[in-house]
Design an enzyme around this catalytic site. Sequence first.
Site, PDB file in Angstrom:
ATOM      1  N   ASP A 157       0.845  -1.193   0.000  1.00 52.02           N
ATOM      2  CA  ASP A 157       0.000   0.000   0.000  1.00 52.02           C
ATOM      3  C   ASP A 157       0.880   1.243   0.000  1.00 52.02           C
ATOM      4  OD1 ASP A 157      -2.363   1.444   0.067  1.00 52.02           O
ATOM      5  OD2 ASP A 157      -2.453   1.463   2.253  1.00 52.02           O
ATOM      6  N   TYR A 162       1.196   5.705  -0.260  1.00 52.04           N
ATOM      7  CA  TYR A 162       0.820   6.863   0.563  1.00 52.04           C
ATOM      8  C   TYR A 162       0.984   8.076  -0.343  1.00 52.04           C
ATOM      9  CZ  TYR A 162       1.123   9.421   5.137  1.00 52.04           C
ATOM     10  OH  TYR A 162       0.922  10.220   6.248  1.00 52.04           O
ATOM     11  N   HIS A 218      -3.545  13.927   1.630  1.00 50.81           N
ATOM     12  CA  HIS A 218      -3.734  12.960   2.724  1.00 50.81           C
ATOM     13  C   HIS A 218      -2.498  12.914   3.619  1.00 50.81           C
ATOM     14  CE1 HIS A 218      -4.843   9.370   4.955  1.00 50.81           C
ATOM     15  NE2 HIS A 218      -3.724   8.779   4.564  1.00 50.81           N
ATOM     16  N   GLU A 243     -10.352   3.892   4.355  1.00 53.38           N
ATOM     17  CA  GLU A 243      -9.477   4.703   3.510  1.00 53.38           C
ATOM     18  C   GLU A 243      -9.894   4.502   2.063  1.00 53.38           C
ATOM     19  OE1 GLU A 243      -5.289   5.443   5.843  1.00 53.38           O
ATOM     20  OE2 GLU A 243      -5.413   3.645   4.601  1.00 53.38           O
ATOM     21  N   GLU A 291      -9.341   4.255  -1.529  1.00 57.09           N
ATOM     22  CA  GLU A 291      -8.166   4.012  -2.366  1.00 57.09           C
ATOM     23  C   GLU A 291      -8.588   3.339  -3.666  1.00 57.09           C
ATOM     24  OE1 GLU A 291      -4.634   2.401  -0.688  1.00 57.09           O
ATOM     25  OE2 GLU A 291      -5.120   2.988   1.373  1.00 57.09           O
ATOM     26  N   ASP A 324      -8.983   0.475   2.409  1.00 60.17           N
ATOM     27  CA  ASP A 324      -7.921   0.000   3.308  1.00 60.17           C
ATOM     28  C   ASP A 324      -8.360   0.309   4.747  1.00 60.17           C
ATOM     29  OD1 ASP A 324      -5.496  -0.977   4.263  1.00 60.17           O
ATOM     30  OD2 ASP A 324      -4.506   0.956   4.051  1.00 60.17           O
ATOM     31  N   ARG A 332      -7.247   3.627  13.849  1.00 59.98           N
ATOM     32  CA  ARG A 332      -6.378   4.775  14.122  1.00 59.98           C
ATOM     33  C   ARG A 332      -5.781   4.754  15.516  1.00 59.98           C
ATOM     34  NH1 ARG A 332      -5.169   5.905   9.073  1.00 59.98           N
ATOM     35  NH2 ARG A 332      -7.004   6.451   7.858  1.00 59.98           N
ATOM     36  N   GLN A 382      -3.012   2.262  15.396  1.00 61.31           N
ATOM     37  CA  GLN A 382      -1.950   2.863  14.576  1.00 61.31           C
ATOM     38  C   GLN A 382      -1.129   3.883  15.366  1.00 61.31           C
ATOM     39  OE1 GLN A 382      -3.516   4.604  10.970  1.00 61.31           O
ATOM     40  NE2 GLN A 382      -1.539   5.299  10.222  1.00 61.31           N
ATOM     41  N   TYR A 442       2.901   2.750  15.503  1.00 63.97           N
ATOM     42  CA  TYR A 442       3.507   2.983  14.188  1.00 63.97           C
ATOM     43  C   TYR A 442       4.961   3.461  14.194  1.00 63.97           C
ATOM     44  CZ  TYR A 442       3.338   8.122  13.948  1.00 63.97           C
ATOM     45  OH  TYR A 442       3.561   9.455  14.132  1.00 63.97           O
ATOM     46  N   LYS A 501      -3.514  -2.144  10.265  1.00 67.87           N
ATOM     47  CA  LYS A 501      -3.965  -2.315   8.887  1.00 67.87           C
ATOM     48  C   LYS A 501      -3.811  -3.744   8.383  1.00 67.87           C
ATOM     49  CE  LYS A 501      -2.947   2.474   7.809  1.00 67.87           C
ATOM     50  NZ  LYS A 501      -3.992   2.964   6.916  1.00 67.87           N
ATOM     51  N   THR A 504      -8.783  -5.436   4.232  1.00 68.14           N
ATOM     52  CA  THR A 504      -8.675  -4.513   3.107  1.00 68.14           C
ATOM     53  C   THR A 504      -9.684  -5.068   2.121  1.00 68.14           C
ATOM     54  OG1 THR A 504      -6.312  -4.206   3.490  1.00 68.14           O
ATOM     55  CG2 THR A 504      -7.111  -3.635   1.304  1.00 68.14           C
ATOM     56  N   THR A 549      -4.506   6.481   0.367  1.00 64.80           N
ATOM     57  CA  THR A 549      -5.759   7.208   0.521  1.00 64.80           C
ATOM     58  C   THR A 549      -5.805   8.395  -0.429  1.00 64.80           C
ATOM     59  OG1 THR A 549      -5.660   6.591   2.815  1.00 64.80           O
ATOM     60  CG2 THR A 549      -7.228   8.325   2.243  1.00 64.80           C
ATOM     61  N   GLU A 592      -9.482  12.275   8.641  1.00 61.97           N
ATOM     62  CA  GLU A 592      -9.381  13.632   8.109  1.00 61.97           C
ATOM     63  C   GLU A 592     -10.733  14.350   8.152  1.00 61.97           C
ATOM     64  OE1 GLU A 592      -7.571  11.465   4.680  1.00 61.97           O
ATOM     65  OE2 GLU A 592      -6.778  13.472   4.263  1.00 61.97           O
TER      66      GLU A 592
END
Length: 440
Positions: A126, A128, A133, A202, A204, A237, A241, A244, A248, A257, A261, A357, A371
Amino acid sequence: MPYTASPLIPSATADHQFSTQNLPYGVFSTSSNPTQRIGVAVGDFVLDLTSCADLLTQSVEGLTAEDVTSSNLNSLMGKESKVWKGLRAQIFSLVTGSAPGLTTSNFVSLTAVTMHMPARIGDYTDFYSSREHATNVGTMFRGIDNALQPNWLHLPVGYHGRASSVFLDGSAVVRPQGQLQKNKEDPKEGSIFGASKLLDFELEMAFFVGGPANPPGTPITMAEAEDRIFGLVVMNDWSSRDVQKWEYVPLGPFCAKNWATSISPWIVSLEALEPYRAATSAREQKDPEPLDYIKDPNYSSYDIALEVTIQGENMSAPETVSKSNFKNLYWNVKQQLVHHSITGCNMSPGDLLGSGTISGTPQDSFGSMLELCWKGTREVKLGESGEVRKFLKDGDTVSMSGVCKKEGVGCVGFGSVTNKIYPAGTKLAASGANGVWKAA
Ligand SMILES: O=C(O)/C=C/C(=O)CC(=O)CC(=O)O
Ligand SMILES: [Ca+2]
Ligand SMILES: [Mg+2]
Protein backbone atom coordinates in the site's frame (compact mmCIF):
# COMPACT_ATOMS: atom_id res chain seq x y z
CA MET A 1 -14.61 7.57 -32.74
CA PRO A 2 -18.36 7.27 -32.06
CA TYR A 3 -19.52 4.88 -29.37
CA THR A 4 -19.97 1.29 -30.58
CA ALA A 5 -23.09 -0.37 -29.17
CA SER A 6 -23.66 -4.11 -28.86
CA PRO A 7 -26.41 -5.63 -31.01
CA LEU A 8 -26.44 -8.66 -28.69
CA ILE A 9 -26.60 -6.67 -25.43
CA PRO A 10 -28.68 -3.53 -26.01
CA SER A 11 -28.35 -2.53 -22.33
CA ALA A 12 -24.63 -1.79 -22.93
CA THR A 13 -25.34 1.84 -23.85
CA ALA A 14 -22.68 4.57 -23.77
CA ASP A 15 -23.81 5.69 -20.32
CA HIS A 16 -23.94 2.22 -18.75
CA GLN A 17 -21.01 1.74 -16.34
CA PHE A 18 -20.27 -1.49 -18.22
CA SER A 19 -20.37 0.07 -21.69
CA THR A 20 -18.41 -1.62 -24.51
CA GLN A 21 -15.54 0.79 -23.71
CA ASN A 22 -15.11 -0.91 -20.31
CA LEU A 23 -15.07 -4.72 -20.65
CA PRO A 24 -13.78 -5.37 -17.09
CA TYR A 25 -12.69 -8.85 -15.97
CA GLY A 26 -14.08 -10.63 -12.94
CA VAL A 27 -14.60 -14.14 -11.55
CA PHE A 28 -18.17 -15.31 -11.03
CA SER A 29 -20.43 -18.32 -10.49
CA THR A 30 -24.18 -18.87 -10.77
CA SER A 31 -26.52 -21.10 -8.78
CA SER A 32 -27.10 -23.25 -11.86
CA ASN A 33 -23.32 -23.55 -12.45
CA PRO A 34 -21.31 -23.10 -9.23
CA THR A 35 -17.96 -23.41 -11.04
CA GLN A 36 -15.94 -20.23 -10.51
CA ARG A 37 -15.06 -18.85 -13.91
CA ILE A 38 -13.87 -15.72 -15.68
CA GLY A 39 -16.35 -13.25 -17.08
CA VAL A 40 -16.45 -9.82 -18.68
CA ALA A 41 -19.22 -7.41 -17.70
CA VAL A 42 -21.20 -5.98 -20.65
CA GLY A 43 -24.25 -3.87 -19.86
CA ASP A 44 -26.57 -5.83 -17.58
CA PHE A 45 -24.85 -9.12 -18.50
CA VAL A 46 -21.65 -11.08 -18.01
CA LEU A 47 -19.92 -12.74 -20.94
CA ASP A 48 -18.87 -16.22 -19.75
CA LEU A 49 -15.36 -16.67 -21.22
CA THR A 50 -15.42 -20.44 -20.61
CA SER A 51 -18.46 -20.69 -22.89
CA CYS A 52 -16.56 -19.13 -25.79
CA ALA A 53 -13.00 -20.27 -24.97
CA ASP A 54 -12.42 -21.85 -28.40
CA LEU A 55 -13.54 -18.73 -30.20
CA LEU A 56 -11.08 -16.68 -28.15
CA THR A 57 -8.04 -18.95 -28.21
CA GLN A 58 -8.36 -19.47 -31.99
CA SER A 59 -8.15 -15.77 -32.71
CA VAL A 60 -5.81 -14.37 -30.03
CA GLU A 61 -2.15 -15.19 -30.44
CA GLY A 62 -0.51 -16.55 -27.30
CA LEU A 63 -3.81 -17.05 -25.45
CA THR A 64 -4.31 -20.52 -23.96
CA ALA A 65 -7.47 -22.26 -22.76
CA GLU A 66 -6.17 -22.00 -19.18
CA ASP A 67 -6.02 -18.20 -19.45
CA VAL A 68 -9.76 -17.93 -20.06
CA THR A 69 -11.18 -21.02 -18.28
CA SER A 70 -9.32 -20.86 -14.91
CA SER A 71 -11.03 -20.15 -11.61
CA ASN A 72 -9.00 -16.93 -11.29
CA LEU A 73 -7.21 -14.44 -13.53
CA ASN A 74 -3.62 -15.28 -12.53
CA SER A 75 -2.82 -17.24 -15.68
CA LEU A 76 -4.09 -14.46 -17.97
CA MET A 77 -2.39 -11.81 -15.84
CA GLY A 78 0.92 -13.65 -16.23
CA LYS A 79 0.85 -13.33 -20.02
CA GLU A 80 2.56 -10.54 -21.97
CA SER A 81 0.38 -7.44 -22.23
CA LYS A 82 -0.03 -8.01 -25.99
CA VAL A 83 -2.07 -11.13 -25.09
CA TRP A 84 -4.43 -9.17 -22.78
CA LYS A 85 -4.68 -6.45 -25.43
CA GLY A 86 -5.43 -9.04 -28.13
CA LEU A 87 -8.10 -10.60 -25.93
CA ARG A 88 -9.73 -7.25 -25.21
CA ALA A 89 -9.79 -6.41 -28.95
CA GLN A 90 -11.33 -9.79 -29.79
CA ILE A 91 -13.99 -9.51 -27.05
CA PHE A 92 -14.82 -6.00 -28.32
CA SER A 93 -15.24 -7.32 -31.88
CA LEU A 94 -17.43 -10.21 -30.72
CA VAL A 95 -19.59 -8.12 -28.40
CA THR A 96 -20.12 -5.32 -30.90
CA GLY A 97 -20.89 -7.78 -33.69
CA SER A 98 -17.98 -7.02 -36.04
CA ALA A 99 -16.78 -10.61 -35.48
CA PRO A 100 -19.34 -13.44 -35.54
CA GLY A 101 -19.71 -16.30 -33.10
CA LEU A 102 -21.46 -15.12 -29.92
CA THR A 103 -25.12 -15.62 -29.09
CA THR A 104 -27.09 -14.56 -26.03
CA SER A 105 -26.43 -18.06 -24.60
CA ASN A 106 -22.81 -16.95 -23.93
CA PHE A 107 -24.08 -14.37 -21.43
CA VAL A 108 -25.62 -14.59 -17.97
CA SER A 109 -27.56 -11.84 -16.23
CA LEU A 110 -25.58 -9.68 -13.79
CA THR A 111 -28.39 -10.22 -11.28
CA ALA A 112 -27.73 -13.99 -11.35
CA VAL A 113 -23.99 -13.92 -10.59
CA THR A 114 -22.07 -14.29 -7.36
CA MET A 115 -18.68 -12.59 -7.61
CA HIS A 116 -15.46 -14.12 -6.28
CA MET A 117 -11.91 -12.93 -5.60
CA PRO A 118 -10.59 -12.17 -9.12
CA ALA A 119 -7.04 -13.38 -8.42
CA ARG A 120 -4.83 -15.16 -5.95
CA ILE A 121 -2.99 -12.20 -4.45
CA GLY A 122 0.61 -13.17 -3.71
CA ASP A 123 1.71 -9.88 -2.21
CA TYR A 124 -0.08 -6.70 -1.27
CA THR A 125 1.62 -3.30 -0.89
CA ASP A 126 0.00 0.00 0.00
CA PHE A 127 1.34 3.42 -0.97
CA TYR A 128 0.82 6.86 0.56
CA SER A 129 0.69 8.94 -2.62
CA SER A 130 -1.85 11.70 -1.99
CA ARG A 131 -0.02 14.83 -0.92
CA GLU A 132 -3.18 16.17 0.71
CA HIS A 133 -3.73 12.96 2.72
CA ALA A 134 -0.08 12.73 3.78
CA THR A 135 -0.10 16.39 4.81
CA ASN A 136 -3.35 16.01 6.76
CA VAL A 137 -2.25 12.81 8.57
CA GLY A 138 1.24 14.20 9.18
CA THR A 139 -0.22 17.39 10.67
CA MET A 140 -2.45 15.41 13.02
CA PHE A 141 0.18 12.83 14.06
CA ARG A 142 3.34 14.95 14.07
CA GLY A 143 2.34 18.61 13.87
CA ILE A 144 2.24 21.02 10.95
CA ASP A 145 6.02 21.56 10.85
CA ASN A 146 6.75 17.87 10.33
CA ALA A 147 3.66 17.07 8.27
CA LEU A 148 5.31 16.04 5.02
CA GLN A 149 8.51 14.09 5.72
CA PRO A 150 11.61 15.22 3.73
CA ASN A 151 11.51 12.06 1.58
CA TRP A 152 7.86 12.38 0.50
CA LEU A 153 8.34 14.48 -2.65
CA HIS A 154 11.27 12.28 -3.77
CA LEU A 155 9.68 8.83 -3.69
CA PRO A 156 6.30 7.14 -3.34
CA VAL A 157 6.30 6.10 0.34
CA GLY A 158 4.70 2.71 0.98
CA TYR A 159 4.54 -0.29 3.30
CA HIS A 160 4.12 -4.02 2.76
CA GLY A 161 0.58 -5.06 3.67
CA ARG A 162 -1.04 -8.42 4.20
CA ALA A 163 -2.46 -10.35 1.23
CA SER A 164 -4.43 -12.94 3.24
CA SER A 165 -6.78 -10.30 4.64
CA VAL A 166 -7.71 -8.74 1.30
CA PHE A 167 -11.45 -9.44 1.05
CA LEU A 168 -14.08 -8.84 -1.60
CA ASP A 169 -17.05 -6.52 -1.86
CA GLY A 170 -19.82 -7.91 0.37
CA SER A 171 -17.52 -9.40 3.00
CA ALA A 172 -18.25 -8.82 6.69
CA VAL A 173 -15.60 -6.76 8.49
CA VAL A 174 -15.08 -7.30 12.24
CA ARG A 175 -13.97 -4.42 14.45
CA PRO A 176 -10.39 -5.17 15.56
CA GLN A 177 -9.08 -5.36 19.11
CA GLY A 178 -5.56 -4.64 20.18
CA GLN A 179 -3.15 -2.49 22.15
CA LEU A 180 -4.18 1.09 22.62
CA GLN A 181 -2.24 3.91 24.24
CA LYS A 182 -3.53 4.30 27.81
CA ASN A 183 -3.25 8.08 28.03
CA LYS A 184 -3.92 9.97 24.81
CA GLU A 185 -1.52 12.75 25.81
CA ASP A 186 1.32 10.66 27.25
CA PRO A 187 2.64 7.50 25.59
CA LYS A 188 4.99 6.89 28.54
CA GLU A 189 2.03 5.59 30.54
CA GLY A 190 1.92 2.49 28.35
CA SER A 191 -1.05 0.63 26.92
CA ILE A 192 -4.35 -1.12 27.58
CA PHE A 193 -6.11 -3.89 25.65
CA GLY A 194 -9.46 -3.18 24.02
CA ALA A 195 -11.64 -2.91 20.96
CA SER A 196 -10.50 -0.20 18.60
CA LYS A 197 -12.64 2.91 19.01
CA LEU A 198 -11.18 4.85 16.11
CA LEU A 199 -12.25 2.59 13.25
CA ASP A 200 -11.76 4.13 9.82
CA PHE A 201 -12.01 3.56 6.10
CA GLU A 202 -9.48 4.70 3.51
CA LEU A 203 -10.68 5.55 0.01
CA GLU A 204 -8.17 4.01 -2.37
CA MET A 205 -7.76 2.37 -5.73
CA ALA A 206 -5.38 -0.51 -6.36
CA PHE A 207 -3.86 -2.18 -9.39
CA PHE A 208 -3.07 -5.80 -10.16
CA VAL A 209 0.41 -6.46 -11.47
CA GLY A 210 0.47 -8.33 -14.79
CA GLY A 211 2.99 -9.68 -17.27
CA PRO A 212 5.67 -12.29 -16.68
CA ALA A 213 7.50 -11.58 -13.40
CA ASN A 214 10.78 -9.66 -13.70
CA PRO A 215 13.63 -11.75 -12.31
CA PRO A 216 15.07 -10.57 -8.98
CA GLY A 217 17.69 -7.91 -9.68
CA THR A 218 16.00 -6.60 -12.83
CA PRO A 219 13.87 -3.54 -12.07
CA ILE A 220 10.84 -2.59 -14.18
CA THR A 221 11.59 0.55 -16.20
CA MET A 222 9.24 3.47 -16.77
CA ALA A 223 8.96 2.40 -20.44
CA GLU A 224 7.82 -1.08 -19.37
CA ALA A 225 5.49 -0.04 -16.55
CA GLU A 226 2.15 0.07 -18.41
CA ASP A 227 2.78 -3.42 -19.77
CA ARG A 228 3.05 -4.65 -16.17
CA ILE A 229 -0.29 -3.18 -14.99
CA PHE A 230 -3.22 -5.53 -15.63
CA GLY A 231 -5.95 -3.27 -14.30
CA LEU A 232 -7.49 -1.34 -11.42
CA VAL A 233 -10.13 -1.82 -8.71
CA VAL A 234 -11.58 0.39 -5.97
CA MET A 235 -10.17 -0.44 -2.54
CA ASN A 236 -11.00 0.25 1.10
CA ASP A 237 -7.92 0.00 3.31
CA TRP A 238 -9.68 -0.43 6.66
CA SER A 239 -7.65 1.16 9.44
CA SER A 240 -7.65 1.33 13.21
CA ARG A 241 -6.38 4.77 14.12
CA ASP A 242 -5.92 4.16 17.86
CA VAL A 243 -3.93 0.96 17.21
CA GLN A 244 -1.95 2.86 14.58
CA LYS A 245 -1.16 5.80 16.83
CA TRP A 246 0.45 3.61 19.50
CA GLU A 247 2.28 1.12 17.26
CA TYR A 248 3.51 2.98 14.19
CA VAL A 249 6.87 4.37 15.39
CA PRO A 250 9.36 3.62 13.87
CA LEU A 251 8.28 0.99 11.32
CA GLY A 252 4.88 2.28 10.20
CA PRO A 253 1.50 0.54 10.15
CA PHE A 254 1.34 -3.08 11.36
CA CYS A 255 -1.71 -4.39 13.25
CA ALA A 256 -3.65 -1.19 12.49
CA LYS A 257 -3.97 -2.32 8.89
CA ASN A 258 -3.52 -6.09 8.83
CA TRP A 259 -7.10 -7.21 9.53
CA ALA A 260 -9.12 -6.14 6.49
CA THR A 261 -8.67 -4.51 3.11
CA SER A 262 -11.54 -4.85 0.67
CA ILE A 263 -11.74 -4.51 -3.11
CA SER A 264 -14.42 -4.18 -5.80
CA PRO A 265 -14.85 -7.30 -7.96
CA TRP A 266 -14.33 -5.98 -11.54
CA ILE A 267 -10.82 -5.23 -12.84
CA VAL A 268 -10.71 -2.33 -15.33
CA SER A 269 -7.81 -2.26 -17.79
CA LEU A 270 -5.60 0.74 -18.60
CA GLU A 271 -6.84 0.48 -22.20
CA ALA A 272 -10.42 1.01 -21.01
CA LEU A 273 -9.21 4.03 -19.03
CA GLU A 274 -7.08 5.54 -21.84
CA PRO A 275 -9.79 8.01 -23.02
CA TYR A 276 -9.91 9.24 -19.42
CA ARG A 277 -6.20 9.97 -19.13
CA ALA A 278 -5.85 13.36 -17.46
CA ALA A 279 -3.33 15.66 -15.84
CA THR A 280 -2.86 15.02 -12.14
CA SER A 281 -4.07 17.75 -9.78
CA ALA A 282 -0.39 18.56 -9.17
CA ARG A 283 0.01 18.95 -12.98
CA GLU A 284 3.81 18.58 -12.83
CA GLN A 285 6.64 17.35 -10.62
CA LYS A 286 9.22 20.13 -10.66
CA ASP A 287 10.13 21.00 -7.11
CA PRO A 288 11.93 18.66 -6.70
CA GLU A 289 12.19 16.82 -10.00
CA PRO A 290 12.06 13.06 -9.44
CA LEU A 291 15.26 11.06 -10.04
CA ASP A 292 15.58 9.83 -13.63
CA TYR A 293 14.43 6.25 -13.02
CA ILE A 294 11.11 7.46 -11.61
CA LYS A 295 10.54 10.47 -13.89
CA ASP A 296 7.47 9.84 -16.06
CA PRO A 297 7.88 11.63 -19.42
CA ASN A 298 4.10 11.27 -19.84
CA TYR A 299 3.31 12.28 -16.23
CA SER A 300 -0.47 11.94 -15.93
CA SER A 301 -3.23 9.95 -14.26
CA TYR A 302 -6.87 9.07 -14.95
CA ASP A 303 -10.03 11.09 -14.31
CA ILE A 304 -11.96 8.65 -12.11
CA ALA A 305 -14.69 10.14 -9.90
CA LEU A 306 -14.74 8.43 -6.50
CA GLU A 307 -17.41 8.49 -3.83
CA VAL A 308 -17.79 7.12 -0.29
CA THR A 309 -21.13 6.56 1.44
CA ILE A 310 -22.04 5.43 4.94
CA GLN A 311 -25.32 3.87 5.96
CA GLY A 312 -25.89 3.36 9.69
CA GLU A 313 -28.18 0.57 10.88
CA ASN A 314 -31.03 3.00 11.55
CA MET A 315 -30.72 4.91 8.31
CA SER A 316 -33.01 4.26 5.35
CA ALA A 317 -30.42 5.16 2.70
CA PRO A 318 -26.66 5.62 2.33
CA GLU A 319 -25.30 9.17 2.63
CA THR A 320 -22.25 10.56 0.83
CA VAL A 321 -19.35 11.57 3.08
CA SER A 322 -16.61 12.09 0.49
CA LYS A 323 -16.18 12.79 -3.22
CA SER A 324 -12.64 12.57 -4.54
CA ASN A 325 -10.83 11.74 -7.78
CA PHE A 326 -7.99 9.43 -8.78
CA LYS A 327 -6.29 12.49 -10.36
CA ASN A 328 -5.57 13.72 -6.85
CA LEU A 329 -2.59 11.35 -6.46
CA TYR A 330 0.84 12.97 -6.79
CA TRP A 331 2.64 9.71 -7.60
CA ASN A 332 0.96 7.79 -10.43
CA VAL A 333 0.60 4.02 -10.86
CA LYS A 334 3.63 3.74 -13.17
CA GLN A 335 5.85 5.55 -10.70
CA GLN A 336 4.60 3.36 -7.85
CA LEU A 337 5.41 0.16 -9.74
CA VAL A 338 8.80 1.37 -10.99
CA HIS A 339 9.84 2.54 -7.54
CA HIS A 340 8.64 -0.72 -5.90
CA SER A 341 10.93 -2.72 -8.21
CA ILE A 342 13.95 -0.38 -8.37
CA THR A 343 15.84 -2.47 -5.83
CA GLY A 344 15.32 -5.49 -8.07
CA CYS A 345 12.17 -6.60 -6.27
CA ASN A 346 10.45 -9.25 -8.40
CA MET A 347 6.84 -8.24 -9.06
CA SER A 348 4.52 -11.17 -9.75
CA PRO A 349 1.26 -11.34 -11.69
CA GLY A 350 -1.56 -11.11 -9.15
CA ASP A 351 0.31 -8.79 -6.76
CA LEU A 352 -1.94 -5.97 -5.56
CA LEU A 353 -0.58 -2.42 -5.15
CA GLY A 354 -2.80 0.08 -3.31
CA SER A 355 -2.65 3.75 -4.27
CA GLY A 356 -2.84 5.18 -0.77
CA THR A 357 -5.76 7.21 0.52
CA ILE A 358 -7.04 9.58 -2.15
CA SER A 359 -7.79 12.98 -0.62
CA GLY A 360 -8.26 16.22 -2.51
CA THR A 361 -7.91 19.78 -1.25
CA PRO A 362 -11.51 20.59 -0.17
CA GLN A 363 -12.67 19.06 3.09
CA ASP A 364 -15.47 17.10 1.40
CA SER A 365 -12.89 15.28 -0.73
CA PHE A 366 -10.93 13.85 2.21
CA GLY A 367 -10.61 10.06 1.89
CA SER A 368 -10.80 8.95 5.53
CA MET A 369 -12.84 9.68 8.66
CA LEU A 370 -9.59 10.63 10.43
CA GLU A 371 -9.38 13.63 8.11
CA LEU A 372 -13.14 14.28 7.74
CA CYS A 373 -13.59 14.52 11.54
CA TRP A 374 -10.08 15.96 12.00
CA LYS A 375 -9.09 13.30 14.58
CA GLY A 376 -12.39 13.61 16.40
CA THR A 377 -12.58 17.39 16.70
CA ARG A 378 -15.62 17.81 14.41
CA GLU A 379 -18.72 15.84 13.57
CA VAL A 380 -19.43 14.57 10.08
CA LYS A 381 -23.12 14.91 9.13
CA LEU A 382 -24.65 11.94 7.37
CA GLY A 383 -26.90 13.88 4.99
CA GLU A 384 -30.32 14.79 6.36
CA SER A 385 -30.57 11.52 8.32
CA GLY A 386 -29.96 13.31 11.61
CA GLU A 387 -27.01 11.01 12.27
CA VAL A 388 -23.43 12.18 12.72
CA ARG A 389 -20.13 10.32 12.90
CA LYS A 390 -16.58 10.88 13.96
CA PHE A 391 -15.24 7.38 13.43
CA LEU A 392 -17.25 4.34 12.24
CA LYS A 393 -19.86 2.53 14.35
CA ASP A 394 -20.74 -1.15 14.49
CA GLY A 395 -23.49 -1.83 11.97
CA ASP A 396 -22.27 0.89 9.57
CA THR A 397 -22.10 -0.11 5.92
CA VAL A 398 -19.36 1.68 4.01
CA SER A 399 -19.52 1.77 0.22
CA MET A 400 -16.99 3.14 -2.28
CA SER A 401 -17.49 3.48 -6.02
CA GLY A 402 -15.59 4.80 -9.01
CA VAL A 403 -16.76 5.91 -12.44
CA CYS A 404 -15.41 7.66 -15.55
CA LYS A 405 -17.78 9.67 -17.71
CA LYS A 406 -17.11 11.89 -20.72
CA GLU A 407 -19.30 13.08 -23.56
CA GLY A 408 -18.93 10.86 -26.62
CA VAL A 409 -16.93 8.14 -24.83
CA GLY A 410 -18.44 5.01 -23.32
CA CYS A 411 -18.77 5.18 -19.54
CA VAL A 412 -16.25 3.13 -17.53
CA GLY A 413 -17.48 2.11 -14.09
CA PHE A 414 -15.77 0.07 -11.40
CA GLY A 415 -18.94 -0.97 -9.58
CA SER A 416 -18.41 -0.69 -5.84
CA VAL A 417 -16.91 -2.19 -2.72
CA THR A 418 -19.45 -2.34 0.10
CA ASN A 419 -18.89 -3.88 3.52
CA LYS A 420 -20.67 -3.88 6.89
CA ILE A 421 -18.89 -3.55 10.23
CA TYR A 422 -19.60 -6.18 12.89
CA PRO A 423 -18.84 -5.74 16.61
CA ALA A 424 -15.45 -6.82 18.00
CA GLY A 425 -15.48 -10.53 18.79
CA THR A 426 -18.13 -11.45 16.18
CA LYS A 427 -17.45 -14.98 14.95
CA LEU A 428 -17.37 -15.33 11.19
CA ALA A 429 -18.29 -18.59 9.41
CA ALA A 430 -15.44 -21.11 9.12
CA SER A 431 -14.72 -20.36 5.47
CA GLY A 432 -14.61 -16.94 3.88
CA ALA A 433 -14.84 -18.70 0.53
CA ASN A 434 -13.60 -16.43 -2.22
CA GLY A 435 -12.85 -13.51 0.00
CA VAL A 436 -16.42 -13.04 1.22
CA TRP A 437 -16.77 -13.68 4.97
CA LYS A 438 -20.20 -13.94 6.58
CA ALA A 439 -21.23 -13.76 10.24
CA ALA A 440 -21.60 -17.33 11.60
O1 LIG B 1 2.14 7.48 9.68
C1 LIG B 1 1.52 8.02 8.78
O2 LIG B 1 1.79 9.13 8.36
C2 LIG B 1 0.37 7.33 8.14
C3 LIG B 1 0.45 6.12 7.57
C4 LIG B 1 -0.74 5.49 6.98
O3 LIG B 1 -1.89 5.80 7.30
C5 LIG B 1 -0.48 4.43 5.98
C6 LIG B 1 -1.47 4.33 4.86
O4 LIG B 1 -2.31 3.43 4.83
C7 LIG B 1 -1.27 5.31 3.77
C8 LIG B 1 -2.39 5.68 2.85
O5 LIG B 1 -3.41 4.98 2.72
O6 LIG B 1 -2.25 6.71 2.16
CA1 LIG C 1 -3.92 2.91 3.14
MG1 LIG D 1 -5.33 -3.22 4.95
